[in-house]
Design a protein around this motif. Structure first.
Motif, short mmCIF file in Angstrom:
data_model
loop_
_atom_site.label_atom_id
_atom_site.label_comp_id
_atom_site.label_asym_id
_atom_site.label_seq_id
_atom_site.Cartn_x
_atom_site.Cartn_y
_atom_site.Cartn_z
N TRP A 365 97.94 46.65 54.63
CA TRP A 365 97.68 46.17 56.05
C TRP A 365 99.02 46.20 56.88
O TRP A 365 100.05 45.81 56.14
N ASP A 366 99.12 46.85 58.14
CA ASP A 366 99.97 46.82 58.98
C ASP A 366 99.96 45.65 59.86
O ASP A 366 98.91 45.42 60.44
N ILE A 367 100.94 44.66 59.94
CA ILE A 367 100.80 43.41 60.93
C ILE A 367 100.52 43.79 62.33
O ILE A 367 100.11 43.00 63.06
N ASN A 368 100.99 45.06 62.82
CA ASN A 368 100.91 45.48 64.15
C ASN A 368 99.74 46.16 64.34
O ASN A 368 99.44 46.68 65.37
N MET A 369 98.64 46.39 63.22
CA MET A 369 97.43 47.19 63.47
C MET A 369 96.22 46.31 62.78
O MET A 369 96.12 46.40 61.66
N VAL A 374 95.89 50.34 56.46
CA VAL A 374 96.48 51.54 56.54
C VAL A 374 96.14 52.46 55.05
O VAL A 374 96.39 53.69 55.15
N ALA A 375 95.74 51.60 54.03
CA ALA A 375 95.53 52.53 52.93
C ALA A 375 94.71 51.55 52.05
O ALA A 375 94.71 50.39 52.03
N THR A 376 93.66 51.95 51.21
CA THR A 376 92.66 51.36 50.36
C THR A 376 92.83 52.19 49.25
O THR A 376 92.78 53.61 48.84
N CYS A 425 102.80 54.25 47.99
CA CYS A 425 102.27 53.84 49.32
C CYS A 425 102.90 54.54 50.34
O CYS A 425 102.80 54.25 51.41
N SER A 426 104.17 55.45 49.76
CA SER A 426 104.71 56.23 50.90
C SER A 426 103.70 57.29 51.45
O SER A 426 102.79 57.89 50.82
N GLU A 427 104.09 57.76 52.59
CA GLU A 427 103.22 58.74 53.20
C GLU A 427 103.23 60.16 52.30
O GLU A 427 104.37 60.57 52.00
N GLY A 428 102.10 60.71 51.99
CA GLY A 428 101.91 62.03 51.29
C GLY A 428 102.14 61.56 49.88
O GLY A 428 101.97 62.56 49.10
N ASN A 458 98.48 57.70 63.20
CA ASN A 458 97.31 58.71 63.05
C ASN A 458 96.56 58.49 61.56
O ASN A 458 95.71 59.19 61.38
N LEU A 459 96.88 57.75 60.90
CA LEU A 459 96.27 57.69 59.28
C LEU A 459 95.00 57.03 59.62
O LEU A 459 94.61 56.38 60.41
N PRO A 460 94.14 57.61 58.75
CA PRO A 460 92.67 57.03 58.86
C PRO A 460 92.48 55.85 58.18
O PRO A 460 93.57 55.22 57.62
N ARG A 461 91.68 55.08 58.90
CA ARG A 461 91.71 53.72 58.40
C ARG A 461 91.59 53.38 56.96
O ARG A 461 92.18 52.33 56.72
#
Length: 510
Positions: A365-369, A374-376, A425-428, A458-461
């Motif tokens: 979880w991103d604490i600002n979103m 942001v990833a499951t 959990c890095s992007e990509g 822009n990441l899917p939930r």
């Protein structure tokens, strides 16, 4: 907390993709031999690295706390500063050794409630060190204790000047001693000239005994006992970044303590309804923000995480942010609420992200979103058809812990058959490695199709990846639900993981 996130570090998942790690076995402590029966009291129930990573603590169901210290960098002066300057990606081979152990908790009986209180250690947290001493908080279901562990010099009487013959005349020496006029020197110290007794009846000259410090010993002393503040079982303790306070959480309340004051605490969260029949959820885990002393998060059995700000009110019955994932229409079943319960939460080192573990998944979880994770990450999705069996044998109520790497690029958690999983959990990143807790860890890379790079916004939930539908472990055998890896910890600054399988502590590095 500001929604814009001023002063927060960059997201853990931003940046270029990080290549998968190759994990290797490092050490094992307490490994059982084939056929050896493990005693219930020896099963490890808590693991925690200190902030430097030079010390590791474990607690077991017998109420013992065992401390380990790092040895491979012990001999280098100023090694901590050197390590901080090193590149995080450099592979090291950390080595630990047994340091000491002490009995932290004993079994108790509450006569007022006719309730047995187990000695099992539920959580361990390191406090700030001072003057070379180590400080540890440990808790069982009801009582928290604050321990100080330091080296003490053992002082012994090295030598005494006693004339055995003269002393016997005065009745001061047992008859088993030598009756010769030769001076008696205690404790086997080196002989040194002593005054000879005179021929007259006067007493010889007196010399005071010499006391020396011959060796050092580690001594654990209980400095504080924080008791009688929880009606329900304590599931979490967490230190504040101010170094002065900590929280303890049970099913319905979170209390704030000062380390120096053991006879009072402040109730800062209370979710107990006026009528207990109206109770719909309980607190399952709580943790302070790593740098903001006014912020903490706690999770619930309904799968939600609440962020609270201690500056808002004395009793934080309202949250500043709520993180929860909406149910997909038509997906609800008898097990939905059970497997949604969060068993553990951890803040990332930079404080920007929260990692949560429920029965089936890891969520970042991103604490600002607060719209969703942001990833499951699927931990053991192949067990979904077996939920009925897991409910029958109570395995569905197992509480698995989770952890993050110091750089925020990876997360890890445990599973059955003494397996644990490491995800990128890095992007990509498509990293999803399964390892077995043993001297020869079987490993499996679970590759998923690469997804296009995109910013966090822009990441899917929900990003579902790393699913394993084989229903078997790395050896092709069916999962063993009696062996489970519930507890693990990631070194704060290196790619090193400590995990507990029954009574054994396994260490891995990459």
């Amino acid at each position: 907390m500001n929604g814009g996130g001023e002063g927060l570090a960059a997201p853990a998942t931003s940046g270029a993709a990080v290549s998968p790690l190759e994990w290797k076995f490092s050490q094992v402590f307490g490994e059982r031999t084939a056929g050896e029966e493990v005693q219930e009291v020896d099963i490890i129930s808590a693991i925690e690295f200190d902030r430097t990573g030079d010390h590791l603590a474990t607690g077991d169901r017998g109420g013992r706390v065992v401390l380990f210290e790092r040895t491979d960098i012990k001999d280098h002066g100023g090694h901590r500063r050197d390590l901080e300057r090193m590149d995080y990606s450099i592979s090291r081979h950390p080595e630990f050794r047994y340091k000491t152990e002490f009995q932290s908790h004993e079994p108790e009986f509450d006569y007022l409630k006719s309730l047995e209180i187990e000695e099992k250690i539920n959580k361990i947290r390191w406090c700030q060190t001072a003057n070379g001493a180590l400080f540890v908080l440990s808790t069982n279901d009801k009582t928290i204790k604050y321990w100080k562990v330091q080296e003490k010099k053992i002082k012994k009487v090295c030598e005494m000047n006693v004339d055995a013959s003269k002393s016997m005349e005065n009745g001061a020496v047992a008859s088993s001693m030598s009756t010769s006029s030769k001076p008696y020197l205690a404790n086997g110290c080196k002989d040194r000239p002593v005054s000879s007794p005179s021929n007259d009846t006067s007493f010889p000259a007196l010399h005071l005994p010499v006391v020396t410090s011959q060796e050092t010993s580690l001594v654990a002393r209980c400095r504080r006992v924080y008791a009688h503040a929880h009606d329900y079982h304590i599931n979490s303790i967490s230190n504040n970044s101010d170094g002065e306070t900590f929280i303890s959480a049970d099913d319905l309340r979170i209390n704030l303590w000062n380390l120096e004051i053991s006879n009072q605490s402040f109730n800062i969260v209370d979710v107990k309804p006026a009528n207990m029949e109206d109770l719909t959820e309980v607190i399952t885990s709580a943790e302070f923000h790593p740098t903001h002393c006014n912020t903490l998060a706690y999770s619930s059995s309904k799968g939600s995480i609440r962020l609270i700000d201690l500056r808002q009110s004395a009793l934080c019955d309202t949250h500043s942010k709520l993180f929860e994932e909406q149910e997909a229409p038509g997906s609800r079943s008898f097990f939905t609420e059970i497997i949604a319960s969060i068993s553990d939460i951890k803040f990332a080192k930079n404080g920007r992200h929260i990692l949560s573990r429920d029965y089936m998944t890891l969520k970042l979880w991103d604490i600002n979103m607060d719209s969703g994770p942001v990833a499951t990450l699927q931990v053991h999705e192949h067990l979904r058809p077996k939920l009925c069996d897991l409910y029958e044998n109570d395995s569905i109520f197992d509480k698995f812990e989770c952890c993050l790497s110091g750089d925020g690029h990876r997360v890890a958690t445990g599973s059955y058959s003494n397996l644990f999983r490491v995800f990128g959990c890095s992007e990509g990143s498509t990293e999803a490695t399964t390892l077995e807790a043993s001297k020869n860890p079987m490993r499996r890379q679970v590759q998923t199709p690469a997804r296009p790079s995109r910013s966090l916004g822009n990441l899917p939930r929900v990003l579902r990846r790393g699913a394993d539908n084989s229903g078997a472990d790395t050896n092709g055998n069916s999962f063993d639900f009696t062996t489970k890896l519930l507890h693990l910890a990631w070194h704060p600054s290196e790619n090193s993981i400590a995990c507990a399988a029954s009574n054994s502590l396994y260490m891995y590095y990459a």
